[in-house]
Scaffold this motif. Structure first.
Motif, PDB file in Angstrom:
ATOM      1  N   SER A 179      63.278 170.137  78.747  1.00 40.70           N
ATOM      2  CA  SER A 179      63.427 171.333  77.920  1.00 40.70           C
ATOM      3  C   SER A 179      62.690 172.509  78.546  1.00 40.70           C
ATOM      4  CB  SER A 179      62.884 171.090  76.507  1.00 40.70           C
ATOM      5  OG  SER A 179      63.652 170.105  75.830  1.00 40.70           O
ATOM      6  N   VAL A 180      63.274 173.683  78.411  1.00 42.05           N
ATOM      7  CA  VAL A 180      62.680 174.901  78.976  1.00 42.05           C
ATOM      8  C   VAL A 180      61.380 175.249  78.261  1.00 42.05           C
ATOM      9  CG1 VAL A 180      63.015 177.384  79.310  1.00 42.05           C
ATOM     10  CG2 VAL A 180      64.919 175.802  79.690  1.00 42.05           C
ATOM     11  N   THR A 181      61.341 175.032  76.964  1.00 41.40           N
ATOM     12  CA  THR A 181      60.154 175.332  76.164  1.00 41.40           C
ATOM     13  C   THR A 181      59.703 174.066  75.439  1.00 41.40           C
ATOM     14  OG1 THR A 181      60.874 177.622  75.832  1.00 41.40           O
ATOM     15  CG2 THR A 181      59.219 176.770  74.308  1.00 41.40           C
ATOM     16  N   SER A 240      53.019 172.268  72.470  1.00 41.39           N
ATOM     17  CA  SER A 240      51.849 171.589  73.042  1.00 41.39           C
ATOM     18  C   SER A 240      50.945 171.022  71.952  1.00 41.39           C
ATOM     19  CB  SER A 240      51.040 172.566  73.905  1.00 41.39           C
ATOM     20  OG  SER A 240      50.287 173.448  73.092  1.00 41.39           O
ATOM     21  N   ALA A 248      53.093 177.205  72.631  1.00 36.88           N
ATOM     22  CA  ALA A 248      54.313 176.789  73.315  1.00 36.88           C
ATOM     23  C   ALA A 248      54.169 176.954  74.821  1.00 36.88           C
ATOM     24  CB  ALA A 248      55.494 177.606  72.814  1.00 36.88           C
ATOM     25  N   VAL A 249      54.685 175.998  75.558  1.00 34.77           N
ATOM     26  CA  VAL A 249      54.749 176.062  77.019  1.00 34.77           C
ATOM     27  C   VAL A 249      56.189 176.363  77.381  1.00 34.77           C
ATOM     28  CG1 VAL A 249      54.440 174.803  79.171  1.00 34.77           C
ATOM     29  CG2 VAL A 249      52.864 174.404  77.269  1.00 34.77           C
ATOM     30  N   THR A 250      56.427 177.462  78.073  1.00 37.29           N
ATOM     31  CA  THR A 250      57.790 177.865  78.390  1.00 37.29           C
ATOM     32  C   THR A 250      57.941 178.100  79.890  1.00 37.29           C
ATOM     33  OG1 THR A 250      59.587 179.337  77.711  1.00 37.29           O
ATOM     34  CG2 THR A 250      57.428 180.346  78.086  1.00 37.29           C
TER      35      THR A 250
END
Length: 336
Positions: free
Chosen positions: A52-54, A57, A62-64
């Motif tokens: 997934s792109v995003t 955590s 969010a990690v994108t």
């Protein structure tokens, strides 16, 4: 970077799973970032990959910008699998269908992408994904103490080790809970870029008391470094960079910007050992590496480590170790 020679590139691919434990990524990769700044020989090039792109955590951030799992990895790639949090901050709900599908996609990708020559590193519960993919079968491995039973279940033929910071078994490297990933990455940096670089990174991260994976003692390369005195660090850095050099208190005092008398006094106050003791500690550590990693005889090891003779090496060795230098040699299988 001003050197004409190009650094050796190590491509690092960080697998970002659902509910990623952010420290599992930030800690080890911060080690690599600082290592790139400390030396010009090796460059760690990092790419974050996942289904997934995003990704959400462990702490709710969010990690994108995560790129797709590549169809093929370059030769000599280093793949790092971060762990996941069962109960992320403000999101203590059961795993949903998409999260489970992403986990399954990572496992399937590992099965087809991890070919011979590619090193696989797991941080914390990332070992469970590696185990599910069959990557740890028949291997020594470890994980977070809360996941040890799950790891043994998922990899029944693996030799699961508990109470270990990290375990290296060939091209499979596994670490225990969370911050142990920093210890493991410092170990990888030391192998690739040298102990001096790993030491500088450890000092920057203020993790002077780093230990080896299975060694209950402090790493000798970091012993006596739990201080912040710049004069002493300069002297220690010089010795670590070249333990076999004919160091004297006077030469180290000149390098560190102190008088010999003041350097000796500060050294004892800050490290709990004399300048000479520290030099011998580093030389014995270097000798141990040569004994475990080469077939050089003891006299040759002694000379290359900075001792005048094998007798001098034995004398220094016996002050720091219970067994003789020969005990550091790998044991050959019966009948060899």
């Amino acid at each position: 970077m001003t050197d004409a020679a190009q650094p050796f590139d190590i491509p690092v691919f960080v697998v970002v799973p659902p509910r990623v434990l952010l420290l599992d990524v930030a800690g080890p990769i911060e080690v690599l970032r600082k290592a790139n700044l400390e030396q010009r020989t090796v460059r760690f090039t990092v790419t974050y990959i996942g289904p997934s792109v995003t990704v959400g955590s462990s702490i709710g951030l969010a990690v994108t910008g995560v790129t797709a799992l590549p169809e093929r990895l370059p030769d000599a790639a280093l793949v790092v699998i971060a762990g996941s949090a069962d109960a992320p901050m403000e999101n203590n709900r059961p795993w949903d269908e998409q999260e489970r599908a992403d986990q399954a996609a990572i496992v399937a990708w590992l099965k087809r992408a991890i070919l011979p020559g590619i090193r696989l590193v797991s941080i914390c519960s990332g070992a469970l994904l590696a185990a599910e993919a069959g990557m740890l079968d028949g291997r020594d491995c470890t994980t977070h103490h809360g996941c040890i039973e799950d790891l043994a279940r998922l990899a029944p033929t693996a030799r699961v080790r508990d109470n270990r910071l990290y375990v290296e078994n060939g091209d499979r490297l596994t670490s225990a809970g969370i911050t142990a990933g920093i210890d493991l990455m410092l170990h990888i940096v030391a192998e690739a870029a040298g102990h001096a670089c790993a030491l500088a990174v450890a000092r920057y991260l203020v993790v002077y008391l780093r230990r080896g994976g299975s060694d209950p003692q402090l790493s000798p390369w970091l012993e006596g470094r739990n201080h912040i005195h710049p004069v002493i660090h300069r002297a220690q850095d010089a010795v670590v960079a070249n333990p076999s050099y004919d160091w004297s208190v006077a030469s180290l005092a000149h390098l560190s910007g102190a008088s010999p008398r003041n350097l000796s006094r500060l050294f004892n106050e800050q490290t709990g050992m004399s300048v000479t003791d520290f030099i011998n500690l580093m030389r014995v550590a270097l000798a141990r590496e040569m004994l475990t990693g080469s077939q050089l005889d003891l006299e040759a090891v002694a000379m290359r480590a900075g001792f005048g003779s094998a007798r001098q090496l034995r004398r220094a060795w016996n002050r720091l170790n219970d067994g003789p230098p020969s005990s550091a040699r790998p044991r050959l299988p019966t009948g060899s």
